[in-house]
Design an enzyme around this catalytic site. Structure first.
Site, PDB file in Angstrom:
ATOM      1  N   LYS A  76      35.681  28.106  37.251  1.00 41.27           N
ATOM      2  CA  LYS A  76      35.358  29.352  37.176  1.00 41.27           C
ATOM      3  C   LYS A  76      34.260  29.945  36.603  1.00 41.27           C
ATOM      4  CE  LYS A  76      37.471  33.907  36.226  1.00 41.27           C
ATOM      5  NZ  LYS A  76      38.766  34.675  35.727  1.00 41.27           N
ATOM      6  N   SER A 151      41.133  38.075  38.662  1.00 39.44           N
ATOM      7  CA  SER A 151      39.814  37.942  38.743  1.00 39.44           C
ATOM      8  C   SER A 151      39.388  36.430  39.274  1.00 39.44           C
ATOM      9  CB  SER A 151      38.972  38.016  37.626  1.00 39.44           C
ATOM     10  OG  SER A 151      39.516  37.191  36.485  1.00 39.44           O
ATOM     11  N   SER A 175      44.908  37.241  35.572  1.00 40.33           N
ATOM     12  CA  SER A 175      43.826  36.651  36.431  1.00 40.33           C
ATOM     13  C   SER A 175      43.894  35.192  36.921  1.00 40.33           C
ATOM     14  CB  SER A 175      42.429  36.834  36.108  1.00 40.33           C
ATOM     15  OG  SER A 175      42.230  38.349  36.116  1.00 40.33           O
TER      16      SER A 175
END
Ligand code: GLN
Length: 484
Positions: A76, A151, A175
């Site tokens: 990420k 997210s 998330s």
């Protein structure tokens, strides 16, 4: 190849049925073919990844390497990667190349994993749909008109489309679990403090936690073995011993006590979701688990408390982006104030600004007691209610999300409706507990997830419970047809 587990890929590498270079090239080719549509990567590390793979292949001829050496991982874009742009989904950090690695990155590097790319995400991890990214929305591989969740939506889309075998995510209010649920994956948010936050760009420091996203609980356990552990560089990182999270996967779950919060199974629960979750409950019953009704009466306050605490912490954390030290700086500032103002108004997107305004307001003199202190009190009550319930049961089961993936664009202009998509996940972060989401079947062709919440540091129990479920079901083996 792209459907294989970490163990199966590692086996092929060890037996030299495939080289690390071939493996990395294979996934790079898939990314090249599919990611123009999906937009799950902000950066693809083609050159570095191939170089590292080459080094792994050379070394393998000379010495014994870590078992997973050569396996690609998508990171990420919130984790700082030395020499590789780390944007956090923001224009503010579009030019940021960190001089150091996050501890999580360092640990995967040491275990021999190769970072194949940095995944797209909501700006500063604020969102539930990946639409707040400076780099544009990510598409859900199950249906590209739908969001992949957020997210960590780049990570979830990348694994779902089999562009990477595993990925990292971070979870401040859902998330990891929510995008895992919307993309048919297994995602674990560890106990607060289980995984180091050093080098993980801060959103809300008392809630943020990094964790694994994978196809199965087994892969997630392997990843957590690598990620977990004390880090002197993060004072909130726990000093508890790290068990082998794969050791208990095969334990039978007969007698496991599972709590069902009556507030979560109210009439408001969508009937299709309820039907799928009922099947999950049945599967666990068949495996010998016991179900007990529990109550979490204050859980309805979780979203309100979170949307004071998280923005308050964000407003403080994001004050460092001032155009002076690193990140975006506006063109031709008139003076210092102009530089601060324009760098921040041009560098941040609207959701981030909304949070900074709310957070600054909640922390300001005169409102601090009324909002921030009140929210902290609710947080304590929520935590206590969870702990009381978890005295009676081993884990708590719920849906991960109230619905399957929604349409791109559907909620962007209705923040509260976006915020409500985390209704089952947010309370867990307020309590600092670990929780896992795993595939629970499909509704009209779109995946749904269920969540298990555990006691502090009981990640092994969660992974064991999901692994056993995955031995009895095959939802997690399904992948979107276009990416077969
Ligand atoms: N959707 C929540 C938010 O927008 C949680 C995000 C997260 O877990 N990073 O804040």
């Amino acid at each position: 190849m792209h459907h294989l587990s970490l163990k199966a890929i590692a086996n092929k590498l060890t037996k030299k049925e495939i080289s690390a270079v071939e493996l990395i090239q294979y996934f790079l080719d898939r990314i090249n073919t599919h990611d123009k549509t999906l937009n799950s990567f902000v950066t693809v590390c083609e050159e570095q990844a191939l170089q590292q793979a080459h080094a792994v292949d050379q070394l393998r001829n000379k010495k014994k390497l870590p078992y997973y050496a050569g396996i690609p991982i998508a990171q990420k874009d919130i984790f700082c990667t030395q020499g590789i742009k780390t944007s956090c989904g923001s224009k503010m950090l579009d030019n940021f190349i960190p001089p150091y690695n996050a501890t999580v990155i360092e640990k995967f590097n040491q275990a021999g994993f190769i970072t194949i790319g940095k995944t797209n995400m909501d700006e500063f991890a604020m969102g539930s749909s990946n639409e707040s990214s400076f780099y544009g929305a990510v598409k859900n591989p199950w249906n590209i008109t739908k969001v992949p969740g957020g997210s960590s939506g780049g990570s979830s889309a990348a694994i779902a489309a089999r562009l990477a075998p595993v990925a990292t995510g971070t979870d401040t209010g859902g998330s990891i679990r929510q995008p895992a649920a919307l993309c048919n994956l297994t995602g674990l948010k560890p106990t607060y403090g289980r995984v180091s936050r050093y080098g993980m760009i801060a959103f809300a420091s008392s809630l943020d936690q990094g964790g694994p996203m994978a196809k199965t609980a087994e892969d997630a356990a392997i990843m957590l073995n690598i990620m977990a552990g004390h880090d002197a560089k993060d004072s909130t990182c726990a000093n508890n011993a790290v068990p082998d999270y794969t050791a208990n996967l095969e334990n039978p779950i007969k007698g496991l006590k599972i709590g069902l919060p009556k507030e979560y199974f109210s009439a408001q629960l969508d009937s299709n979701v309820a039907k799928q979750i009922e099947q999950v409950i049945q599967t666990y019953k068949n495996a010998g688990a016991e179900f007990i009704e529990i109550s979490l009466p204050s859980s309805e306050l979780a979203i309100s408390a979170y949307y004071i605490i998280a923005p308050a912490e964000a407003s403080s954390n994001l004050s460092r982006y001032d155009g002076v030290r690193y990140g975006y700086r506006c063109e031709d500032p008139k003076d210092l104030t102009d530089m601060y103002e324009r760098s921040r108004s041009e560098g941040f997107g609207s959701e981030v600004k909304r949070r900074i305004i709310v957070g600054t307001y909640a922390l300001s003199a005169g409102y601090y007691d009324a909002y921030y202190i009140k929210a902290q009190k609710i947080r304590r009550v929520i935590r206590d209610e969870f702990l009381t319930a978890l005295n009676k049961v081993d884990v708590i089961l719920s849906p991960t999300t109230p619905n399957t993936a929604f349409n791109i664009g559907e909620k962007v202009n209705v923040p509260v409706s976006m915020y409500l998509s985390d209704i089952y996940t947010i309370a867990v972060n307020l309590a600092g507990l670990p929780a896992i989401s795993a595939p629970a079947g499909f509704i009209n062709g779109l995946p749904l997830g269920f969540q298990l919440i555990g006691k502090h540091f009981a990640e092994s129990t969660l992974l064991n419970a999901v692994h056993q479920y995955q031995k009895l079901t095959d939802w997690h083996t399904q992948s979107p047809e276009q990416y077969a």
